[in-house]
Every structure is written in C-alpha cells, then in structure tokens.
Write an enzyme that holds these catalytic residues in place. Structure first.
Site, PDB file in Angstrom:
ATOM      1  N   ARG A 108       0.694  -1.307   0.282  1.00 20.44           N
ATOM      2  CA  ARG A 108       0.191  -0.165  -0.360  1.00 20.44           C
ATOM      3  C   ARG A 108       0.679   1.560   0.154  1.00 20.44           C
ATOM      4  O   ARG A 108       1.979   0.982   0.182  1.00 20.44           O
ATOM      5  CB  ARG A 108      -1.332   0.091   1.099  1.00 20.44           C
ATOM      6  N   GLY A 109       0.276   2.265  -0.209  1.00 18.86           N
ATOM      7  CA  GLY A 109       0.845   3.676  -0.422  1.00 18.86           C
ATOM      8  C   GLY A 109       0.880   3.430  -2.252  1.00 18.86           C
ATOM      9  O   GLY A 109       1.861   3.092  -2.875  1.00 18.86           O
TER      10      GLY A 109
ATOM     11  N   ASP B 122      -2.121  10.277  -1.840  1.00 21.34           N
ATOM     12  CA  ASP B 122      -2.555   9.811  -3.473  1.00 21.34           C
ATOM     13  C   ASP B 122      -2.710  10.077  -4.768  1.00 21.34           C
ATOM     14  O   ASP B 122      -2.408   9.538  -5.404  1.00 21.34           O
ATOM     15  CB  ASP B 122      -4.009   8.872  -3.051  1.00 21.34           C
TER      16      ASP B 122
END
Length: 350
Positions: A47-48, A240
């Site tokens: 994730r990220g 994001d």
C-alpha cells in the site's frame, strides 16, 4: 531502513513486505502472476501510492513471463499482458501513481511488441527496474527539499504512513523526516494512529523506531488538543492524488488535520512526487474516492467493535483543499500558492 526491503524482484518473482502483518511479523508476499499482485494491492498487503505504482510495473513483467512459460503466440501474449494492465488498473481507484506506472509500461510495450517474447520480457523488466530506481531517487530529492523548511527542535505531526513502506524504500512525508534526522536536526514526530486500519500506529511507528527517530503515538482525536497545547510546529503528510489546482486526496483524516492546523496557525505540507499530480483533473471534487469494506470499521483486526447491522461509511481518502496547504514538496522543489500557476510552471521545468 536499508535492511528492510518493501519491494524486491528476485528469480522472476515479485516479493513484497506484507504491510498487513506489521508490526507483529515481518513476512513477505510472493507474487507469481498479476492476479496475486492484484489481491495484495486490494487487501493492502502492499500500500502507499508510490509502492503500488512500482509493484504494478513488476506485475506487467510477471504477465510477460506467463507468456513465455505457457508458450503463447505473439498476439496472444500482447493481449494477455494488456489484460494484466487492465486488471491492475482496477485494483485501487484513487492512487494516481498506479495509473501513471501502468501507462508508462503500456507505452513501452507498444514500442517493443514486435520483438521476441523473451526480448519483450527483458525490456519490460528494464523499465520496471527504472521506475523502482527513480522512485528511490525521487523520494530522496523530496527529503532534501523538505529539509529546508524543517527547523531544529521541530515537532512534526504526520498521518497514515508515507515512508519506506509506502514507496520503493525511502518515503515521501517520512522521507522528509528521515532526511532531516540524518542531517543532524533534533526533531520529534507525533504519529496519528490513523483509523480504521492504524497505518500510523502499525507502520509509521515501526519505521521510526527502526530509524531511532524520536516519536510519540497519539489517537486521531487527540490532534486538535496537542495543537492547542503548542506541541506541534508543522504537519506533513503524503498524497494519493493531487489535482491541477493543488487539492490533495490523502488517507481519510488528513482534511481534519488541515482544518485544525489552520485554526492553530500551523503550516501544513504535502510531500509527493510529481507523478502524483493529475493534471487532467481540475480540482479535488473530481477525484474518485475509494470506499472500502464496512467490516474494516465494524471490526478491529477480527475483533468486533460495533454491531453487525450498523450502517457504515468508510471512504479510504478525503480531499484537502489547496487553501489549507502551505506547500507541496516535490522532487523538483516546493510548490507554493498560487498552485494552478506554479504547478504548471513546475511541470514545464521537467
């Protein structure tokens, strides 16, 4: 974090540090095909935004290996790789780095599709390795520029995890923290736990302890009070997706921090590579916001914390408007208001 590798390519498989198991266990996910990678992305094993983008590039390479191992004809091979790109594009709707990376790999594929299958795999791997290498260099540069705004004895509040675990290995928001710490500055980090999945408590605290950077964990609803007590000098978080006018989508709770910070006259900085800026979207309301499983809120690591039949609203991200942001720290420098004009100028420098 040199001894911990978030993303590794070894013996034609993709190896990911499993972010779901930290901090209790350091385990790895082995991805042999793009569907296994897609599942790891959907379930937050990796994730990220930057890490997802880098991993997805290697997912395209996995598709090319499948073609060789299954002796697909050239046309079948190209179609299979493109089906993998389409599938991976569907795994997380908000993080723009995923689409940026896959679009780059697709463009490379279109240029080399007349080569042999073995050569296609070789060239795609070169491109994925380049994306990996560029991510490390980009984040280091973000840290260097961000260091200019961090004073000695600075108390920094951060949210979610935007460190080595969210990238190829250095970090964006935590990359700034890491650079400042390594430059000899005395800094202290206050870490929001980041409900509902506690990426701050589980991941950011884990990273900071590894780096021996002074840190204190707080619950999300303590942020306003610690600001009131004048315990915070600056807020830094990642992104994001950033729109052309400088609005920022980041982990849910970032908007609340920015509003609180404005009330207490505390600067808010966003750290992100230019690849996170989506020039096609004019403003934050245009960003698609992923809504995740209701069970993430009803349960905490499998333990029920709410009634089964209670309605749940669980957006993974929120949008912080540009008027709440003091600056966007990129690998080419810090972008300040007016954002639309200065973002355009920054891209023209590339």
């Amino acid at each position: 974090m040199e001894n911990v590798k978030t993303i590794q390519w070894k013996d034609d498989v993709l190896i990911l540090l499993d972010c779901r198991k930290l901090p209790e266990k350091e385990e790895y996910i082995i991805c042999n095909n793009y569907t296994e990678l897609g599942e790891a992305i959907k379930t937050l094993g990796v994730r990220g935004a930057p890490a997802i983008g880098v991993a997805a590039a290697y997912g395209v390479v996995l598709s090319s290996i499948h073609c060789i191992e299954n002796d697909l004809k050239k046309e079948e091979c190209i179609n299979y790789i493109k089906s993998g790109i389409n599938y991976l594009s569907s795994t997380r709707p908000t993080a723009i780095n995923l689409f940026w990376s896959l679009n780059r790999m697709n463009k490379r594929l279109n240029k080399i599709k007349n080569l042999s299958k073995e050569k296609i795999k070789e060239e795609l791997l070169k491109e994925a390795n380049l994306i990996f290498k560029e991510d490390i260099e980009t984040n280091f540069s973000i840290g260097k520029y961000g260091n200019d705004i961090i004073l000695d004895n600075c108390n920094i509040l951060t949210h979610c995890n935007a460190g080595a675990l969210a990238t190829a290995g250095y970090g964006t928001a935590l990359g700034v923290v890491r650079y400042a710490h390594n430059s000899g500055k005395n800094i202290h980090v206050y870490v929001d736990e980041t409900r509902p999945l506690l990426q701050g408590a589980r991941l950011t605290c884990w990273e900071l302890l590894k780096e021996e950077i002074p840190a204190t964990l707080i619950t999300d609803n303590m942020a306003g009070y610690v600001m009131k007590l004048k315990m915070i000098d600056m807020v830094i978080f990642g992104a994001d997706r950033i729109t052309a006018n400088g609005d920022v989508a980041n982990k849910i709770g970032s908007y609340s921090l920015a509003v609180l910070a404005k009330e207490h006259n505390i600067p808010v900085y966003v750290a992100a590579p230019l690849s996170t800026i989506d020039l096609k979207l004019k403003e934050g309301k245009d960003i698609p916001i992923e809504e995740r499983s209701k069970e993430e809120v009803r349960k905490l690591f499998g333990v029920k914390v709410a009634p089964d039949n209670i309605k749940v609203f669980n957006p993974a991200f929120d949008v912080t408007e540009n008027n709440l942001i003091s600056g966007i720290i990129t690998e080419k420098g810090i972008i300040r208001p007016p954002y639309k004009k200065n973002i355009e100028e920054m891209f023209n420098k590339k």
